[in-house]
Write a protein that holds these residues in place. Structure first.
Motif, short mmCIF file in Angstrom:
data_model
loop_
_atom_site.label_atom_id
_atom_site.label_comp_id
_atom_site.label_asym_id
_atom_site.label_seq_id
_atom_site.Cartn_x
_atom_site.Cartn_y
_atom_site.Cartn_z
N GLY A 108 0.87 -1.32 -0.07
CA GLY A 108 0.05 0.08 -0.05
C GLY A 108 0.77 1.19 -0.09
O GLY A 108 0.43 2.29 -0.54
N SER A 109 2.06 1.15 0.45
CA SER A 109 2.80 2.43 0.63
C SER A 109 3.98 2.55 -0.27
O SER A 109 4.54 3.77 -0.59
CB SER A 109 3.39 2.63 2.10
N ASN A 110 4.48 1.52 -0.67
CA ASN A 110 5.51 1.58 -1.63
C ASN A 110 5.32 0.92 -2.86
O ASN A 110 6.09 1.05 -4.04
CB ASN A 110 6.98 0.69 -0.95
N TYR A 111 4.69 0.11 -3.13
CA TYR A 111 4.22 -0.66 -4.63
C TYR A 111 3.09 -0.19 -5.20
O TYR A 111 3.34 0.14 -6.55
CB TYR A 111 3.85 -2.21 -4.11
N ALA A 112 1.97 0.25 -4.85
CA ALA A 112 0.79 0.52 -5.50
C ALA A 112 0.85 1.93 -5.71
O ALA A 112 1.23 2.74 -5.15
CB ALA A 112 -0.55 0.38 -4.60
N GLU A 113 0.26 2.21 -7.02
CA GLU A 113 -0.11 3.67 -7.67
C GLU A 113 -1.45 3.86 -7.23
O GLU A 113 -1.80 5.30 -7.20
CB GLU A 113 0.28 3.68 -9.02
N ALA A 114 -2.31 2.78 -7.32
CA ALA A 114 -3.86 3.27 -7.14
C ALA A 114 -4.25 3.51 -5.56
O ALA A 114 -3.47 2.84 -4.77
CB ALA A 114 -4.50 1.96 -7.63
N GLU A 115 -5.07 4.30 -5.27
CA GLU A 115 -5.18 4.59 -3.71
C GLU A 115 -5.81 3.54 -3.14
O GLU A 115 -5.25 3.24 -1.76
CB GLU A 115 -6.39 5.75 -3.87
N HIS A 116 -6.86 2.64 -3.70
CA HIS A 116 -7.28 1.56 -2.88
C HIS A 116 -6.71 0.14 -3.24
O HIS A 116 -7.45 -0.76 -3.16
CB HIS A 116 -8.75 1.62 -2.92
N VAL A 118 -4.69 -2.13 -1.93
CA VAL A 118 -4.83 -3.29 -0.87
C VAL A 118 -6.10 -3.42 -0.63
O VAL A 118 -6.48 -4.71 -0.45
CB VAL A 118 -3.95 -2.89 0.55
N ARG A 119 -7.03 -3.02 -0.60
CA ARG A 119 -8.43 -3.13 -0.42
C ARG A 119 -8.99 -3.75 -1.94
O ARG A 119 -9.75 -4.82 -1.61
CB ARG A 119 -9.41 -1.90 -0.48
N ALA A 120 -8.70 -3.38 -2.86
CA ALA A 120 -8.81 -4.14 -4.05
C ALA A 120 -8.39 -5.64 -4.13
O ALA A 120 -9.04 -6.58 -4.55
CB ALA A 120 -8.46 -3.20 -5.35
N LEU A 121 -7.09 -5.70 -3.57
CA LEU A 121 -6.22 -7.05 -3.49
C LEU A 121 -7.34 -8.05 -2.70
O LEU A 121 -7.65 -9.30 -2.93
CB LEU A 121 -4.73 -6.95 -3.01
N LYS A 122 -7.62 -7.47 -1.41
CA LYS A 122 -8.30 -8.17 -0.35
C LYS A 122 -9.69 -8.79 -0.92
O LYS A 122 -10.19 -9.77 -0.74
CB LYS A 122 -8.39 -7.40 0.96
N ARG A 123 -10.53 -7.76 -1.56
CA ARG A 123 -11.58 -8.30 -2.32
C ARG A 123 -11.36 -9.19 -3.44
O ARG A 123 -12.17 -10.21 -3.22
CB ARG A 123 -12.18 -7.03 -3.00
N ILE A 124 -10.41 -9.27 -4.16
CA ILE A 124 -9.94 -10.48 -4.93
C ILE A 124 -9.68 -11.49 -4.30
O ILE A 124 -10.32 -12.47 -4.81
CB ILE A 124 -8.86 -9.91 -5.95
N LEU A 125 -9.15 -11.51 -3.29
CA LEU A 125 -8.58 -12.72 -2.50
C LEU A 125 -9.86 -13.37 -1.93
O LEU A 125 -10.11 -14.68 -2.06
CB LEU A 125 -7.60 -12.43 -1.33
N ARG A 126 -10.65 -12.63 -1.30
CA ARG A 126 -12.14 -13.14 -0.79
C ARG A 126 -12.84 -13.75 -2.13
O ARG A 126 -13.48 -14.99 -1.81
CB ARG A 126 -12.79 -12.01 -0.08
#
Length: 137
Positions: A108-116, A118-126
């Motif tokens: 969330g703080s170093n890799y992503a350019e998109a604001e949300h 981590v939230r999107a990743l967790k949604r995909i995981l679920r």
């Protein structure tokens, strides 16, 4: 990290799951979710043209398997080289990450350019139950 001769094989999510396990990637279910998100479910131009599963830019100060830059992102001979490059990324920057919370925080703080991101990743995981794909049988 030892990179063996890579035979170009046809891409499928199942092949990616097997390859993530083979390469001993940290948090493979999260990395799989990243591949789904970064490629638009394996349909993006960056994936199709560059064989880039993770939206990686060409590395400048760490070892890389990228051949150069195209469409603003690293490009590879095949999708497996993209996975090896991600493994090199993890080895360079994530060696002190010990758990999923730390990993998500880093992303969330170093890799992503998109604001949300981590939230999107967790949604995909679920939604896709990706963690189950890596459970021991």
């Amino acid at each position: 990290i030892i990179i063996a001769d890579i035979e170009d094989s046809e891409f499928s999510q199942e092949a990616l799951v097997d390859f993530l396990e083979e390469t001993n990637i940290k948090f493979p279910h999260i990395v799989l979710a990243q591949s789904v998100l970064e490629t638009g479910n394996y349909k993006s131009e960056i994936f199709m043209m560059n064989h880039n599963l993770f939206g990686m830019k060409q590395a400048r100060i760490r070892p890389t398997t990228a051949l150069g830059t195209s469409i603003g992102h690293a490009y590879y001979n095949n999708w497996k080289e993209s996975v090896y490059d991600y493994a090199l990324y993890q080895a360079a920057y994530l060696k002190n990450v010990k758990n999923e919370d730390q990993y998500f925080e880093y992303l969330g703080s170093n890799y992503a350019e998109a604001e949300h991101y981590v939230r999107a990743l967790k949604r995909i995981l679920r939604k896709n139950k990706l963690e189950e794909l890596f459970e021991e049988e």
